[in-house]
Motif scaffolding. Structure first.
Motif, PDB file in Angstrom:
ATOM      1  N   GLU A  85       0.854  -1.189   0.000  1.00 41.25           N
ATOM      2  CA  GLU A  85       0.000   0.000   0.000  1.00 41.25           C
ATOM      3  C   GLU A  85       0.890   1.238   0.000  1.00 41.25           C
ATOM      4  O   GLU A  85       1.947   1.254   0.627  1.00 41.25           O
ATOM      5  CB  GLU A  85      -0.883   0.002   1.266  1.00 41.25           C
ATOM      6  CG  GLU A  85      -1.888  -1.133   1.339  1.00 41.25           C
ATOM      7  CD  GLU A  85      -3.145  -0.875   0.497  1.00 41.25           C
ATOM      8  OE1 GLU A  85      -3.278   0.215  -0.091  1.00 41.25           O
ATOM      9  OE2 GLU A  85      -3.982  -1.788   0.429  1.00 41.25           O
ATOM     10  N   HIS A 215     -11.861   7.399   1.237  1.00 42.00           N
ATOM     11  CA  HIS A 215     -10.810   6.386   1.097  1.00 42.00           C
ATOM     12  C   HIS A 215      -9.610   6.886   1.903  1.00 42.00           C
ATOM     13  O   HIS A 215      -9.061   7.939   1.600  1.00 42.00           O
ATOM     14  CB  HIS A 215     -10.443   6.245  -0.394  1.00 42.00           C
ATOM     15  CG  HIS A 215      -9.464   5.152  -0.692  1.00 42.00           C
ATOM     16  ND1 HIS A 215      -8.949   4.955  -1.943  1.00 42.00           N
ATOM     17  CD2 HIS A 215      -8.903   4.191   0.096  1.00 42.00           C
ATOM     18  CE1 HIS A 215      -8.107   3.920  -1.929  1.00 42.00           C
ATOM     19  NE2 HIS A 215      -8.071   3.451  -0.696  1.00 42.00           N
ATOM     20  N   HIS A 217      -5.848   5.976   3.926  1.00 37.97           N
ATOM     21  CA  HIS A 217      -4.712   5.151   4.318  1.00 37.97           C
ATOM     22  C   HIS A 217      -4.164   5.714   5.624  1.00 37.97           C
ATOM     23  O   HIS A 217      -4.608   6.776   6.081  1.00 37.97           O
ATOM     24  CB  HIS A 217      -3.647   5.115   3.211  1.00 37.97           C
ATOM     25  CG  HIS A 217      -4.040   4.232   2.052  1.00 37.97           C
ATOM     26  ND1 HIS A 217      -3.158   3.805   1.093  1.00 37.97           N
ATOM     27  CD2 HIS A 217      -5.241   3.678   1.730  1.00 37.97           C
ATOM     28  CE1 HIS A 217      -3.793   3.030   0.219  1.00 37.97           C
ATOM     29  NE2 HIS A 217      -5.056   2.951   0.579  1.00 37.97           N
ATOM     30  N   HIS A 228      -4.186   0.386   4.392  1.00 37.19           N
ATOM     31  CA  HIS A 228      -5.501   0.897   3.992  1.00 37.19           C
ATOM     32  C   HIS A 228      -6.446   0.791   5.194  1.00 37.19           C
ATOM     33  O   HIS A 228      -6.604  -0.295   5.764  1.00 37.19           O
ATOM     34  CB  HIS A 228      -6.008   0.053   2.811  1.00 37.19           C
ATOM     35  CG  HIS A 228      -7.447   0.272   2.474  1.00 37.19           C
ATOM     36  ND1 HIS A 228      -7.856   1.140   1.490  1.00 37.19           N
ATOM     37  CD2 HIS A 228      -8.575  -0.280   2.995  1.00 37.19           C
ATOM     38  CE1 HIS A 228      -9.183   1.115   1.421  1.00 37.19           C
ATOM     39  NE2 HIS A 228      -9.646   0.264   2.314  1.00 37.19           N
TER      40      HIS A 228
HETATM   41 ZN   LIG Z   1      -6.719   1.946  -0.101  1.00 41.68          ZN
END
Ligand SMILES: [Zn+2]
Length: 271
Positions: A85, A215, A217, A228
């Motif tokens: 990620e 969204h 992180h 995430h």
């Molecule tokens: Zn993500």
């Protein structure tokens, strides 16, 4: 002779006056450019590769981590072959590997999908306690001036619990898209520590181009835990947001993207 001298003198005056005007013009236009660059930087949501391509196994991109740093000082995304990620906070890039290790990647590492922005704070507020992700979403929704724009977020605080998802590195030929890989992703959990969530909001009208809604992180303050954001319990959160009204997306110039079929769809559960 006298006339010639006077004429030359007059000519010199004209040349020198026009040089002055030109200089002034240049200075003005340079200043104007500076202002435009600053505005562009802070108001543009940069997006590399469309989410739909990423879902449909376009797992190799053609921009580097170094190039991504020129598009923003905060970002989220993933690296080629889903090798971890991607999180960027305050200009520093992180790679959360499939085993949970957090590295600072080399600038030459390729990026497969990313959202990035130069973060400037348009608004901020505090949340004393967020029992879970739903609470946070609800509180942010109450505060945003409009749901019809794009936003970047930095959310810093103490996390009583954090559950992050990672990605399993893939090898070609790719078997599964994100619709299968994400529900089977590696999970990382930690309790009682500090960190920052970095993320974005896209209005529902974005469709399959990007992740609709929020969204996020995450990276811990000690830089050893990242991924995430899936679920959490937090307190003493400071939420900073950057409202953006321009959206730039850049498509990969790769063979995989040339030939991708958009048959699979996947979105995180919308709330
Ligand atoms: Zn993500």
């Amino acid at each position: 002779m006298k006339n010639i001298i006077i004429n030359t003198f007059v000519l010199m005056l004209i040349v020198s006056a026009s040089a002055c005007v030109n200089k002034e013009k240049n200075t003005k236009s340079e200043n104007k450019e500076d202002i435009n660059i600053t505005q562009n930087h802070s108001d543009v949501f940069y997006h590399y590769s469309i989410w739909w391509a990423f879902v449909n196994k376009v797992f190799e991109g053609d921009i580097t981590a170094g190039e991504l740093k020129t598009k923003g000082d905060m970002a989220l995304g993933s690296y080629n072959l889903l090798d971890g990620e991607l999180i960027m906070l305050d200009g520093k890039l992180y790679q959360a590997k499939e085993d949970g290790e957090v590295l600072e990647p080399n600038d030459s590492l390729k990026v497969v999908y990313a959202n990035a922005a130069f973060f400037d704070v348009d608004g901020s507020f505090k949340i004393q306690k967020a029992e879970n992700y739903d609470t946070l979403r609800a509180r942010i929704n109450e505060q945003l001036p409009s749901k019809n724009f794009f936003y970047g977020f930095k959310i810093k605080g103490h996390f009583k619990y954090m559950k992050c998802g990672g990605l399993n590195k893939q090898t070609p030929p790719f078997q599964e898209g994100l619709d299968v890989l994400i529900p089977n992703r590696p999970i990382f959990e930690r309790e009682n520590f500090s960190g920052t969530m970095v993320g974005f909001y896209c209005p529902e009208f974005i469709g399959n181009i990007n992740v609709a809604g929020f969204h996020f992180h995450f990276v811990s303050e000690d830089e050893t835990f990242a991924g995430h954001v899936m679920e959490f319990e937090a307190e003493n959160l400071t939420v900073e947001y950057d409202k953006m009204h321009e959206y730039q997306f850049v498509l990969p110039q790769t063979e995989a993207y040339d030939n991708v079929g958009f048959d699979k769809e996947f979105q995180y559960k919308k709330k």
